[in-house]
Design an enzyme around this catalytic site. Structure first.
Site, PDB file in Angstrom:
ATOM      1  N   HIS A 129       0.836  -1.199   0.000  1.00  0.00           N
ATOM      2  CA  HIS A 129       0.000   0.000   0.000  1.00  0.00           C
ATOM      3  C   HIS A 129       0.876   1.257   0.000  1.00  0.00           C
ATOM      4  O   HIS A 129       1.822   1.374   0.766  1.00  0.00           O
ATOM      5  CB  HIS A 129      -0.902  -0.020   1.240  1.00  0.00           C
ATOM      6  CG  HIS A 129      -1.854   1.128   1.317  1.00  0.00           C
ATOM      7  ND1 HIS A 129      -2.817   1.354   0.371  1.00  0.00           N
ATOM      8  CD2 HIS A 129      -1.984   2.124   2.253  1.00  0.00           C
ATOM      9  CE1 HIS A 129      -3.516   2.424   0.698  1.00  0.00           C
ATOM     10  NE2 HIS A 129      -3.021   2.916   1.838  1.00  0.00           N
ATOM     11  N   VAL A 183       1.264  -2.112   5.814  1.00  0.00           N
ATOM     12  CA  VAL A 183       2.290  -1.930   4.791  1.00  0.00           C
ATOM     13  C   VAL A 183       1.962  -2.727   3.534  1.00  0.00           C
ATOM     14  O   VAL A 183       2.431  -2.397   2.440  1.00  0.00           O
ATOM     15  CB  VAL A 183       3.670  -2.343   5.342  1.00  0.00           C
ATOM     16  CG1 VAL A 183       4.749  -2.279   4.271  1.00  0.00           C
ATOM     17  CG2 VAL A 183       4.054  -1.449   6.520  1.00  0.00           C
ATOM     18  N   GLU A 184       1.134  -3.746   3.654  1.00  0.00           N
ATOM     19  CA  GLU A 184       0.879  -4.629   2.517  1.00  0.00           C
ATOM     20  C   GLU A 184      -0.445  -4.281   1.830  1.00  0.00           C
ATOM     21  O   GLU A 184      -0.466  -3.483   0.897  1.00  0.00           O
ATOM     22  CB  GLU A 184       0.922  -6.086   2.989  1.00  0.00           C
ATOM     23  CG  GLU A 184       2.302  -6.465   3.515  1.00  0.00           C
ATOM     24  CD  GLU A 184       2.411  -7.917   3.934  1.00  0.00           C
ATOM     25  OE1 GLU A 184       3.005  -8.158   4.987  1.00  0.00           O
ATOM     26  OE2 GLU A 184       1.898  -8.796   3.219  1.00  0.00           O
ATOM     27  N   MET A 185      -1.568  -4.840   2.275  1.00  0.00           N
ATOM     28  CA  MET A 185      -2.838  -4.578   1.607  1.00  0.00           C
ATOM     29  C   MET A 185      -3.674  -3.538   2.357  1.00  0.00           C
ATOM     30  O   MET A 185      -4.593  -2.947   1.799  1.00  0.00           O
ATOM     31  CB  MET A 185      -3.593  -5.888   1.408  1.00  0.00           C
ATOM     32  CG  MET A 185      -2.797  -6.875   0.560  1.00  0.00           C
ATOM     33  SD  MET A 185      -3.517  -8.519   0.412  1.00  0.00           S
ATOM     34  CE  MET A 185      -4.672  -8.266  -0.921  1.00  0.00           C
ATOM     35  N   ASN A 235      -2.391  -6.003   7.087  1.00  0.00           N
ATOM     36  CA  ASN A 235      -1.086  -5.397   7.350  1.00  0.00           C
ATOM     37  C   ASN A 235      -1.047  -4.008   6.712  1.00  0.00           C
ATOM     38  O   ASN A 235      -1.244  -3.863   5.510  1.00  0.00           O
ATOM     39  CB  ASN A 235       0.023  -6.278   6.770  1.00  0.00           C
ATOM     40  CG  ASN A 235       1.409  -5.810   7.162  1.00  0.00           C
ATOM     41  OD1 ASN A 235       1.750  -4.650   7.010  1.00  0.00           O
ATOM     42  ND2 ASN A 235       2.215  -6.732   7.656  1.00  0.00           N
TER      43      ASN A 235
END
Length: 373
Positions: A121, A163-165, A161
């Site tokens: 993201h 930082v991820e999705m 998360n």
């Protein structure tokens, strides 16, 4: 899918195999023709010899046993697998509708993105390398620190998360999927029992069902199953070196790894290691610097290597493991043979129709909008 069905591609039944004109002169009185010089014989690579069945059986013993304490594998249905394939490629499971599981774990690139650290993201980068999803069902646990005991538990993590999705919570995931009629229908079909079919837990269950189909049988499996010419002479030397130098202490089982946790820098302290590894998940000081051993299947295709993606090429990785894990300075010939063997672990990807992105259903007015914040 039962454990036996899952391991079908890696069945290691050992079988013994066995391998191993002149011109007449014309009767007339014509002058004798000068014989032509023989054509040069092209050098041929030595053909692999067939080791005896007992030797292969001894080698096979390192790669058949599943990890101890691995959670039992459930029986997945075709409907769950089909739904999981769609969700694996679904970017609307991310806050800004621009990141899917396949973004970091490309199924046409052996389950990785070949980056040291993947982008999620807002193009944020994580702190650890994205491991391959192929053959992950053979692992003792998921993630580098083993914080998820099952594929189902692993599948939930990236969605929330930041930082991820970056989905804010499970309600947003469920609202997104419920707003799309085709997903509602598919969830009811895949999970007919129980009250509410569209849940985060069922989404993770479908993703895990799909990931359990992601196996990559290779020439190495054919060799262990009795087709001994499947590996070249050099690859056979590399396999023998792999066993005799102690690599199978960590890299064993059907996935040639993934079955245990090991300290990075077991024999000699690994330089500049700052990641606490499994300690982050357990808070047990004895786990500091330990990581789940990665699979070596398809390792030729899944670099860069290590938890931080800091090692770019396979020969360097082999030398580093020899030094810091085994206390050995490997010679050039040994490295060449080991790398040749490791390349034999590159397997066949599933058919394109099983791993490519399927048509995804359209959003509706009720579907939450992309949020780049």
């Amino acid at each position: 899918m039962t454990r036996n069905r899952l391991l079908l591609g890696f069945t290691l039944s050992v079988m013994g195999t066995g391998l191993f004109a002149g011109c007449e002169r014309s009767p007339d009185k014509a002058p004798e023709a000068k014989p032509a010089a023989p054509a040069p014989v092209a050098e041929q690579a030595p053909k692999p010899t067939a080791p005896d069945a007992a030797a292969v059986a001894k080698l096979a013993s390192h790669f058949f046993q599943a990890p101890r304490n691995q959670a039992p594998l459930p029986d997945d249905t075709a409907e769950q697998v089909a739904l999981g394939r769609m969700l694996f490629h679904e970017p609307r499971l991310s806050k800004n509708h621009d990141v899917s599981c396949n973004s970091c774990h490309g199924l046409d690139t052996f389950g990785v993105d070949n980056k040291a650290l993947s982008e999620g993201h807002k193009k944020q980068k994580g702190s650890r390398n994205s491991p391959t999803v192929y053959n992950a069902a053979h692992y003792i646990a998921q993630f580098w620190d083993g914080r998820a005991a099952t594929l189902e538990a692993q599948a939930e993590g990236p969605m929330m998360n930041p930082v991820e999705m970056a989905m804010p919570d499970a309600k947003r995931v469920e609202a997104t999927l419920s707003s799309i009629p085709e997903y509602s229908t598919r969830f009811r079909t895949a999970f007919p029992k129980g009250g509410k079919p569209v849940t985060l837990a069922n989404a993770a269950r479908a993703l895990a069902a799909f990931e359990r189909t992601l196996t990559t049988p290779s020439r190495f499996d054919r060799f262990l199953a009795g087709e001994h010419v499947a590996l070249s002479a050099q690859e056979q030397r590399g396999l023998e070196a792999f066993v005799t130098t102690g690599c199978t202490t960590c890299h064993n089982g059907p996935a040639v790894g993934g079955s245990s946790f090991q300290k990075l820098g077991l024999v000699e302290a690994y330089p500049a290691l700052t990641d606490a590894g499994r300690f982050d998940a357990t808070k047990n000081e004895d786990d500091r610097g330990y990581f789940r051993v990665p699979t070596l299947r398809n390792v030729e295709m899944t670099g860069p290597y290590l938890h931080d993606g800091s090692v770019k090429d396979l020969p360097t990785m082999v030398r580093l493991m020899g030094r810091y894990q085994l206390g050995r300075t490997l010679k050039d010939g040994e490295v060449d043979d080991l790398v040749a063997f490791l390349k034999s672990l590159t397997g066949e990807l599933p058919p394109t129709e099983r791993i490519s992105a399927p048509p995804l259903p359209p959003s509706t007015k009720r579907t939450p909008k992309p949020d780049p914040s």
